[in-house]
Design a protein around this motif. Structure first.
Motif, PDB file in Angstrom:
ATOM      1  N   LEU A 187      -5.326   1.717 -10.411  1.00 26.41           N
ATOM      2  CA  LEU A 187      -6.146   2.608  -9.588  1.00 26.41           C
ATOM      3  C   LEU A 187      -5.310   3.228  -8.478  1.00 26.41           C
ATOM      4  O   LEU A 187      -5.407   4.422  -8.187  1.00 26.41           O
ATOM      5  CB  LEU A 187      -7.295   1.790  -8.981  1.00 26.41           C
ATOM      6  CG  LEU A 187      -8.497   2.517  -8.423  1.00 26.41           C
ATOM      7  CD1 LEU A 187      -9.039   3.492  -9.424  1.00 26.41           C
ATOM      8  CD2 LEU A 187      -9.546   1.506  -8.045  1.00 26.41           C
ATOM      9  N   ARG A 188      -4.438   2.413  -7.882  1.00 22.28           N
ATOM     10  CA  ARG A 188      -3.574   2.931  -6.823  1.00 22.28           C
ATOM     11  C   ARG A 188      -2.648   4.012  -7.358  1.00 22.28           C
ATOM     12  O   ARG A 188      -2.420   5.043  -6.722  1.00 22.28           O
ATOM     13  CB  ARG A 188      -2.773   1.772  -6.228  1.00 22.28           C
ATOM     14  CG  ARG A 188      -1.792   2.201  -5.181  1.00 22.28           C
ATOM     15  CD  ARG A 188      -1.186   1.036  -4.470  1.00 22.28           C
ATOM     16  NE  ARG A 188      -0.428   0.193  -5.358  1.00 22.28           N
ATOM     17  CZ  ARG A 188       0.114  -0.948  -4.983  1.00 22.28           C
ATOM     18  NH1 ARG A 188      -0.039  -1.363  -3.752  1.00 22.28           N
ATOM     19  NH2 ARG A 188       0.787  -1.675  -5.832  1.00 22.28           N
ATOM     20  N   PHE A 189      -2.114   3.782  -8.571  1.00 21.47           N
ATOM     21  CA  PHE A 189      -1.257   4.791  -9.204  1.00 21.47           C
ATOM     22  C   PHE A 189      -1.996   6.101  -9.388  1.00 21.47           C
ATOM     23  O   PHE A 189      -1.464   7.188  -9.132  1.00 21.47           O
ATOM     24  CB  PHE A 189      -0.764   4.235 -10.541  1.00 21.47           C
ATOM     25  CG  PHE A 189      -0.223   5.263 -11.484  1.00 21.47           C
ATOM     26  CD1 PHE A 189      -0.835   5.499 -12.704  1.00 21.47           C
ATOM     27  CD2 PHE A 189       0.908   5.986 -11.172  1.00 21.47           C
ATOM     28  CE1 PHE A 189      -0.336   6.444 -13.572  1.00 21.47           C
ATOM     29  CE2 PHE A 189       1.411   6.928 -12.027  1.00 21.47           C
ATOM     30  CZ  PHE A 189       0.783   7.160 -13.244  1.00 21.47           C
ATOM     31  N   LEU A 190      -3.271   6.024  -9.802  1.00 19.26           N
ATOM     32  CA  LEU A 190      -4.030   7.256 -10.024  1.00 19.26           C
ATOM     33  C   LEU A 190      -4.310   7.978  -8.711  1.00 19.26           C
ATOM     34  O   LEU A 190      -4.306   9.218  -8.672  1.00 19.26           O
ATOM     35  CB  LEU A 190      -5.339   6.943 -10.739  1.00 19.26           C
ATOM     36  CG  LEU A 190      -5.184   6.662 -12.219  1.00 19.26           C
ATOM     37  CD1 LEU A 190      -6.533   6.387 -12.835  1.00 19.26           C
ATOM     38  CD2 LEU A 190      -4.536   7.826 -12.917  1.00 19.26           C
ATOM     39  N   VAL A 191      -4.544   7.224  -7.626  1.00 20.33           N
ATOM     40  CA  VAL A 191      -4.753   7.872  -6.333  1.00 20.33           C
ATOM     41  C   VAL A 191      -3.511   8.679  -5.962  1.00 20.33           C
ATOM     42  O   VAL A 191      -3.602   9.842  -5.548  1.00 20.33           O
ATOM     43  CB  VAL A 191      -5.070   6.830  -5.248  1.00 20.33           C
ATOM     44  CG1 VAL A 191      -4.986   7.441  -3.864  1.00 20.33           C
ATOM     45  CG2 VAL A 191      -6.442   6.247  -5.455  1.00 20.33           C
ATOM     46  N   LEU A 192      -2.339   8.060  -6.132  1.00 16.97           N
ATOM     47  CA  LEU A 192      -1.099   8.761  -5.794  1.00 16.97           C
ATOM     48  C   LEU A 192      -0.909   9.993  -6.678  1.00 16.97           C
ATOM     49  O   LEU A 192      -0.539  11.068  -6.187  1.00 16.97           O
ATOM     50  CB  LEU A 192       0.086   7.823  -5.991  1.00 16.97           C
ATOM     51  CG  LEU A 192       0.302   6.836  -4.869  1.00 16.97           C
ATOM     52  CD1 LEU A 192       1.365   5.844  -5.250  1.00 16.97           C
ATOM     53  CD2 LEU A 192       0.696   7.564  -3.609  1.00 16.97           C
ATOM     54  N   LEU A 193      -1.172   9.844  -7.980  1.00 19.20           N
ATOM     55  CA  LEU A 193      -0.985  10.960  -8.910  1.00 19.20           C
ATOM     56  C   LEU A 193      -1.863  12.134  -8.512  1.00 19.20           C
ATOM     57  O   LEU A 193      -1.421  13.282  -8.461  1.00 19.20           O
ATOM     58  CB  LEU A 193      -1.304  10.491 -10.329  1.00 19.20           C
ATOM     59  CG  LEU A 193      -1.164  11.524 -11.430  1.00 19.20           C
ATOM     60  CD1 LEU A 193       0.283  11.907 -11.579  1.00 19.20           C
ATOM     61  CD2 LEU A 193      -1.681  10.970 -12.743  1.00 19.20           C
ATOM     62  N   ASN A 194      -3.136  11.841  -8.208  1.00 16.34           N
ATOM     63  CA  ASN A 194      -4.042  12.918  -7.842  1.00 16.34           C
ATOM     64  C   ASN A 194      -3.638  13.571  -6.535  1.00 16.34           C
ATOM     65  O   ASN A 194      -3.771  14.781  -6.371  1.00 16.34           O
ATOM     66  CB  ASN A 194      -5.467  12.376  -7.710  1.00 16.34           C
ATOM     67  CG  ASN A 194      -6.125  12.214  -9.051  1.00 16.34           C
ATOM     68  OD1 ASN A 194      -6.028  13.094  -9.886  1.00 16.34           O
ATOM     69  ND2 ASN A 194      -6.769  11.103  -9.256  1.00 16.34           N
ATOM     70  N   PHE A 195      -3.114  12.762  -5.613  1.00 16.74           N
ATOM     71  CA  PHE A 195      -2.701  13.338  -4.339  1.00 16.74           C
ATOM     72  C   PHE A 195      -1.530  14.287  -4.537  1.00 16.74           C
ATOM     73  O   PHE A 195      -1.472  15.371  -3.944  1.00 16.74           O
ATOM     74  CB  PHE A 195      -2.339  12.207  -3.371  1.00 16.74           C
ATOM     75  CG  PHE A 195      -2.080  12.682  -1.991  1.00 16.74           C
ATOM     76  CD1 PHE A 195      -0.832  12.550  -1.413  1.00 16.74           C
ATOM     77  CD2 PHE A 195      -3.077  13.276  -1.246  1.00 16.74           C
ATOM     78  CE1 PHE A 195      -0.593  12.994  -0.132  1.00 16.74           C
ATOM     79  CE2 PHE A 195      -2.846  13.726   0.025  1.00 16.74           C
ATOM     80  CZ  PHE A 195      -1.596  13.582   0.588  1.00 16.74           C
ATOM     81  N   ILE A 196      -0.581  13.897  -5.391  1.00 10.85           N
ATOM     82  CA  ILE A 196       0.567  14.764  -5.649  1.00 10.85           C
ATOM     83  C   ILE A 196       0.116  16.052  -6.340  1.00 10.85           C
ATOM     84  O   ILE A 196       0.597  17.146  -6.030  1.00 10.85           O
ATOM     85  CB  ILE A 196       1.611  14.034  -6.523  1.00 10.85           C
ATOM     86  CG1 ILE A 196       2.093  12.768  -5.850  1.00 10.85           C
ATOM     87  CG2 ILE A 196       2.780  14.931  -6.840  1.00 10.85           C
ATOM     88  CD1 ILE A 196       3.024  13.013  -4.707  1.00 10.85           C
ATOM     89  N   MET A 197      -0.857  15.924  -7.265  1.00 16.41           N
ATOM     90  CA  MET A 197      -1.380  17.125  -7.929  1.00 16.41           C
ATOM     91  C   MET A 197      -2.016  18.054  -6.910  1.00 16.41           C
ATOM     92  O   MET A 197      -1.842  19.279  -6.965  1.00 16.41           O
ATOM     93  CB  MET A 197      -2.429  16.727  -8.971  1.00 16.41           C
ATOM     94  CG  MET A 197      -1.847  16.368 -10.305  1.00 16.41           C
ATOM     95  SD  MET A 197      -3.014  15.581 -11.407  1.00 16.41           S
ATOM     96  CE  MET A 197      -4.267  16.802 -11.565  1.00 16.41           C
TER      97      MET A 197
END
Lengths: 188, 740
Positions: free
Chosen positions: B156-166
Motif C-alpha cells: 500500500l505504501r508503494f502505491l501511495v508513492l507511485l500515485n504521488f509521483i504520477m
C-alpha cells in the motif's frame, strides 16, 4: 538515574558503527535498553547480564528460540547464556536489516544446532520442529508425521546424503529461500 | 541408507562419528570460534566425549592452517561481515590497520577512501530510511501480525508513492505551464471554436438558483461546477504556451506524460518484483525445498506479541499438517484410474462452462446498467437521490458482482478436486479476472454509446449526446474511484466493527459461527489493485485523479490499520511474505496491462472530440506525435522514421528471439552442470566414508594383534578414552563392498 554513567563515548560509538551493521540510533537505543538491566549491578567495565534478565526483553519474550539465541551469542566461559553489552550488539547486528545473508545464515545454523555438534541431525531437526509448533502434547506432530517431515527436509537439503545438514548445505538452502532475510530480523 | 553408510546412523543416540572425521580439513574450517580467547589457539567447542587428548595435537595444526586460509579469504570483505565476537573483530581490524601501515601510501589512501565512502553511504541510507513513510506503524503491525500482513501494508505504501509521483509528473508538465504562464509573461493560445456543429459545447454549469444538494451531487459525480476545472480533460483547450524564449507544445506534453507514467509504473513494478521473479521462476525441482523454507525460515523473529506468537505456532502446525496431507493427496492423485480421470475431467469442463456463464451474466448486467445510466443522465434531473443512484449504477453493479462472484467461485472449486494450494490460486485468478474485466466492460459499453449515432457520425462520435466524450469518460472513472473509497470505509464501519462488538459481547451461537474477522489478504489486495487500475485508465481523462488516488490510499492505510488492530485476528492459513510480494506485483502487472489497452485504443483509434481538450485540431490524439516529428530537423526526423519502419521492427524481433534462445540454452546447460556436480558431491561423500571405514578396519586389525580384547571387537563399544587409537566401531564391518 542515568546521567553520565549511561553515556557512550563517541569513539566507542563510531567503533561499534564500524564493527556492526547497526546505525548510530540503533546503537544508542540498544545502550539505553541494556543499561536498564545493569543499573542495579555493579559498575564494572563490561557487566554481564544473566540470561533470565535478557529473556524479559519484549522482543525475545515470545520467541521460542530465545534461550538458544542467548547461548549462541554469549561469550561467557561457563556457557550460561549471559551477555555483555558487546554480545548484545553482536546479537542485534546479526538480526538487523542490513546484515548480510552469510552472517544471518551462519547464526541461524548455530541457533538451530541444539546439541552444538556442528551439524543438524535428526534430533536437532525434531527439536526445531517442536519449537516451531509448540511443545505441548496437542501441538506436536505425530511420530509418523515427524518422520515424514524430517525425511522430506533431508531429501531437500542433504546434498552429500550423510543424513545431516552441515553449514554449507544449510547456507545453500537458505540462499534459495526467499523468506529468510525478512523473517530473520529483530529490531528494537 | 545402504550398508556403506553404516558408519553413521542418524537416529542413534550419542556421538556417532569417527574421530578421524573431526580431523578433516573441511570439518576444521567449519569450527565455531565464539570464545574470547587469547591470540593463536583455538579451542574446539565440541562435545566432551570425542577423543580430546589424542586429537589435540593434530587439531592445533589443522586449525591453524584453516585459520590462515580463512583469513586470506576474508581479507577483502569488511570486518563486520565476519561471524565473530566483537573482541575478535577488533583484533582483525587492528591487524588490517597494521598491514595497511606497512603498505605504500597509495594503497593506504585507497583503503581509507573506500572506508570513508562506505561510511558516507551508510549515513545516506540511514537518512533515507528515516524519511520512510509510516515506519513506526508498520513496525507495530509487524510485531503483532508477522511478515505476511506486513507485505500488504508495504505494498500500500508503494502505491501511495507511485500515485504521488504520477501526480507530480502530470502537474509539472501539464498544469504548471498553464498556471505559470501569466506570471512568467507567457502567452496561452487557446482554441477558438469555429462554428461547425462538432465544436458546439453547451455549458454544463447550473444556472439560476441552485439548491444546496445540487452541489453535493456535482461533487460526487464530477458534473456541474467541477466539469470546467483542471480536474477534467475538457478544460485543457490549449494549443501551446509561448514563453519569451521558447514555446511549449502542450498537446504533445499531455500525450507524452501519459506514455511516461505508464512506462514508469511498468519499470518500477518490474524492478520491485525482480527478486521474486528469480525465486519463483527458477524452480528446477518438483517441490523446490518447500519444507526447508517452512522450517528454516518459518518463524518470524520480529513478532513481539505473546498472542501473535501462539497463533503463529498454531498456523505453522496447521500449515505443516496440510502440506504433509497434500503430499499424501498427490500420491492419491497419481494413483487415480483412467475412469476416475475421465469423470473428473468431464466435471471440470461442466463447472468451467458454468463459471464462464456466470461471468458472461455479470458482464451483461454491467453493460445494461451502463447504458441505462447514460440514458438516465441525458434526461433532466428529477429526484436528487434517484439521480445519484442512476449516476452510480455501473459502480453499484460492479461492486455487487465483485462481492458475489468470489463466494460462487470458492464454492465451485471445491467440486473440482484440485490440490488445496492450486485451489486457492485458481480461485484467486478467477477473482482477479472478474475484477479487472468489469472495468473493461464498463469502458466498452461507454464507447459503444459514444461511437453510435443515428445514421452516420459526421464528427466520428456522437456529438449531440457527447460533445466532450473524454470528460464524460473521466467522470465515470472519477465516480468509480469515489464509490470504491466510500465502499471501503462503509464496510469497515458498518460491517467489521459491529461484527467485533457482536463477537465480544453477544454470547449467542450466531456470533460464534460467524466468527471473528480475519484479515483476508488476497481480497484486500484485489481491492487496491482495482483502485490503482482505475487510476491508470482514468488519468488521461482526469489529470488530477492520481492526487485523489494518493489521498484515498493514504486514508485507506489508516482505516485498514485501525480495523486490523482492533477487529481482526491473524489468518489461520498463513501467507508467505515473499510469495505474497510476488503475487501482489503480478496482479498489479496484470492490472497495468489491462489498463494500457483502453488508453491506447482511445488515443489511437477514437477521434478526439472537437469541442474541448488539447487535441481539437487533430484527428485522433495520437496525431500530435507525427505532426511534432514533422517539425523536427531532417536528420532526427529520418532517424525516427527509420526506428518506426518495418525492417527495423522485424530485425529487432529476430534479434530478441535469438537472444532468448541463447539464454534458455545457457540455463539448460547450467542446470545439467549443477546436476552433475550434485551427483559428484554425493559420490565423494561415499568415497570418503568408504575410505575411513577401510582405515578403521585396518587399524582395528592392527590393534587386535596387540591388545587382548580382540574378541570384543565385534560388539559395539562405547567411547572411553583410549590412548592409542581414537577409533571405535559402530557395527561389524558390512559384507557388501568392503571385503579386503
Amino acid at each position: 538515574m542515568g546521567g553520565t554513567t549511561s553515556q557512550l563515548p563517541k569513539d566507542l560509538l563510531s567503533e561499534y558503527q564500524e564493527l556492526t551493521f547497526l546505525t548510530k540510533q540503533e546503537i544508542l537505543l540498544a545502550h539505553k535498553r541494556f543499561s536498564d538491566f545493569t543499573r542495579e549491578g555493579r559498575n564494572s567495565p563490561s557487566p554481564r547480564v544473566p540470561m533470565e534478565k535478557i529473556l524479559t526483553l519484549p522482543e525475545l519474550k515470545s520467541n521460542p528460540f530465545r534461550e538458544r539465541i542467548c547461548q549462541v551469542f554469549s561469550t561467557s566461559d561457563v556457557k550460561d547464556g549471559s551477555l555483555t553489552f558487546e554480545d548484545f550488539l553482536d546479537l542485534l547486528s546479526a538480526f538487523s536489516d542490513s546484515a548480510t545473508l552469510e552472517i544471518k545464515s551462519h547464526y541461524a545454523f548455530r541457533i538451530f544446532d541444539f546439541d552444538d555438534d556442528g551439524t543438524l541431525d535428526g534430533g536437532d531437526l525434531e527439536k526445531l520442529v517442536n519449537c516451531l509448533t509448540g511443545d505441548t502434547d496437542d501441538t506436536r506432530l505425530t511420530q509418523e508425521e515427524m518422520r515424514q517431515l524430517i525425511s522430506n527436509i533431508l531429501e531437500e537439503s542433504d546434498i552429500d546424503k550423510d543424513g545431516t545438514v552441515n553449514l554449507s548445505e544449510f547456507q545453500h538452502v537458505i540462499s534459495r529461500s526467499p523468506d529468510f532475510v525478512s523473517s530473520f530480523k529483530i529490531v528494537l | 541408507m545402504d550398508s556403506v553408510d553404516a558408519v553413521f546412523l542418524p537416529d542413534r543416540r550419542g556421538p556417532a562419528c569417527n574421530p578421524l572425521l573431526d580431523q578433516l580439513p573441511s570439518y576444521q574450517s567449519l569450527l565455531y570460534r565464539r570464545k574470547p580467547s587469547h591470540e593463536g589457539s583455538t579451542k574446539r567447542r565440541s562435545s566432551s566425549q570425542r577423543g580430546g587428548r589424542f586429537g589435540s595435537l593434530s587439531n592445533k595444526w589443522t586449525s591453524a592452517r584453516a585459520e590462515n586460509k580463512q583469513k586470506s579469504a576474508t581479507l577483502q570483505r569488511p570486518v563486520r561481515e565476519q561471524p565473530k565476537t566483537m573482541e575478535e573483530k577488533r583484533r582483525d581490524r587492528e591487524q588490517r590497520r597494521e598491514q595497511d601501515r606497512r603498505l605504500g601510501g597509495w594503497s593506504q589512501w585507497q583503503r581509507s577512501m573506500r572506508r570513508s565512502l562506505r561510511r558516507m553511504r551508510d549515513d545516506g541510507l540511514d537518512l533515507l530510511r528515516g524519511l520512510e513513510l509510516w515506519r513506526g506503524d508498520i513496525h507495530v503491525i509487524e510485531g503483532m501480525f508477522g511478515t505476511g500482513i506486513l507485505s500488504y501494508f508495504s505494498f500500500l505504501r508503494f502505491l501511495v508513492l507511485l500515485n504521488f509521483i504520477m501526480f507530480l509528473l502530470m502537474f509539472g508538465f501539464v498544469m504548471l505551464p498553464i498556471i505559470m504562464a501569466p506570471s512568467a509573461s507567457g502567452n496561452v493560445t487557446s482554441y477558438i471554436s469555429n462554428s461547425s456543429q462538432c465544436s458546439d459545447y453547451p455549458s454544463s454549469s447550473r444556472q439560476g438558483l441552485v439548491v444546496f444538494h445540487q452541489y453535493i451531487a456535482d461533487l460526487l459525480s464530477g458534473t456541474g461546477f467541477l466539469e470546467q476545472t483542471y480536474l477534467f480533460y475538457g478544460y485543457y483547450r490549449v494549443g501551446g504556451v509561448h514563453f519569451p524564449r521558447f514555446s511549449y507544445n502542450l498537446p504533445l506534453a499531455y500525450l507524452l506524460v501519459t506514455a511516461a507514467y505508464l512506462l514508469l509504473s511498468l519499470v518500477w513494478i518490474v524492478k520491485r518484483s525482480a527478486a521474486g521473479f528469480k525465486q519463483n521462476l527458477i524452480q528446477d525441482e518438483d517441490r523446490f525445498q518447500s519444507f526447508c523454507n517452512k522450517i528454516f525460515s518459518g518463524w518470524d523473529f520480529c513478532i513481539t506479541n505473546e498472542n501473535a506468537s501462539r497463533l503463529k505456532r498454531s498456523s505453522l502446525l496447521y500449515e505443516l499438517k496440510t502440506d504433509l496431507e497434500e503430499e499424501r493427496i498427490k500420491q492419491k492423485i497419481a494413483d487415480r484410474t483412467r475412469k476416475d480421470k475421465c469423470r473428473i475431467f468431464a466435471l471440470r469442463v461442466v463447472l468451467n462452462v458454468f463459471v464462464i456463464a456466470v461471468l458472461a451474466g455479470c458482464f451483461y448486467c454491467i453493460y445494461r446498467a451502463t447504458i441505462f445510466s447514460q440514458e438516465a443522465q441525458m434526461k433532466s434531473p428529477t429526484n436528487f437521490i434517484m439521480d445519484l443512484i442512476f449516476e452510480y449504477l455501473p459502480s453499484i453493479v460492479i461492486t455487487m458482482a465483485n462481492f458475489l462472484t468470489p463466494q460462487v467461485f470458492s464454492l465451485i472449486v471445491q467440486f473440482e478436486d484440485y490440490s488445496p494450494a492450486f485451489e486457492i490460486r485458481f480461485t484467486l485468478m478467477r477473482c482477479v479476472f472478474m475484477r479487472l474485466a468489469s472495468i473493461g466492460v464498463l469502458l466498452f459499453s461507454l464507447w459503444s454509446q459514444i461511437t453510435s449515432c443515428e445514421g452516420s457520425c459526421p464528427c466520428g462520435y456522437n456529438h449531440k449526446l457527447y460533445p466532450c466524450w473524454e470528460t464524460r469518460v473521466g467522470q465515470e472513472m472519477y465516480k468509480l474511484m469515489i464509490f470504491d473509497f466510500i465502499i471501503i470505509g462503509a464496510v469497515t464501519v458498518f460491517v467489521e466493527f459491529p461484527r467485533k462488538i457482536i463477537y465480544n459481547y453477544c454470547p449467542c451461537g450466531l456470533a460464534k459461527w460467524w466468527g471473528q474477522q480475519e484479515f483476508a489478504i488476497p481480497q484486500n489486495v484485489l481491492e487496491i489493485v482495482y483502485g490503482q487500475t482505475i487510476c491508470w485508465i482514468g488519468t488521461f481523462y482526469c489529470p488530477l485523479l492520481p492526487a485523489i488516488s494518493t489521498i484515498k490510499f493514504f486514508i485507506v492505510f489508516y482505516i485498514k490499520k485501525v480495523s486490523l488492530v482492533n477487529n481482526c485476528r491473524p489468518a489461520t492459513r498463513p501467507f508467505r511474505a515473499s510469495s505474497s510480494n510476488f503475487f501482489f506485483l503480478v496482479v498489479l502487472l496484470i492490472g497495468l496491462a489491462l489498463a494500457c489497452v483502453p488508453v491506447l485504443v482511445s488515443i489511437a483509434q477514437i477521434p478526439s472530440s472537437q469541442a474541448c481538450g488539447p487535441f481539437i485540431y487533430y484527428k485522433t490524439s495520437w496525431n500530435v506525435v507525427p505532426e511534432a516529428v514533422k517539425a523536427l530537423p531532417v536528420g532526427l526526423r529520418t532517424f525516427l522514421y527509420a526506428l518506426a519502419s518495418e525492417p527495423f521492427a522485424v530485425s529487432l524481433f529476430v534479434i530478441t528471439c535469438l537472444a532468448m534462445f541463447y539464454v534458455i540454452a545457457l540455463a539448460g546447460a547450467h542446470k545439467q552442470v549443477i546436476n552433475q556436480l550434485r551427483e559428484q558431491l554425493a559420490m565423494e561423500g561415499r568415497d570418503k566414508r568408504f575410505l575411513i571405514q577401510k582405515l578403521s578396519y585396518a587399524q582395528k586389525r592392527a590393534s587386535a594383534g596387540h591388545s587382548s580384547s580382540s574378541a570384543r571387537s565385534n560388539r559395539f563399544q562405547s567411547t572411553q578414552s583410549r590412548e592409542n587409537s581414537g577409533v571405535f566401531l559402530v557395527q561389524p564391518a558390512p559384507d557388501s563392498a568392503t571385503q579386503v
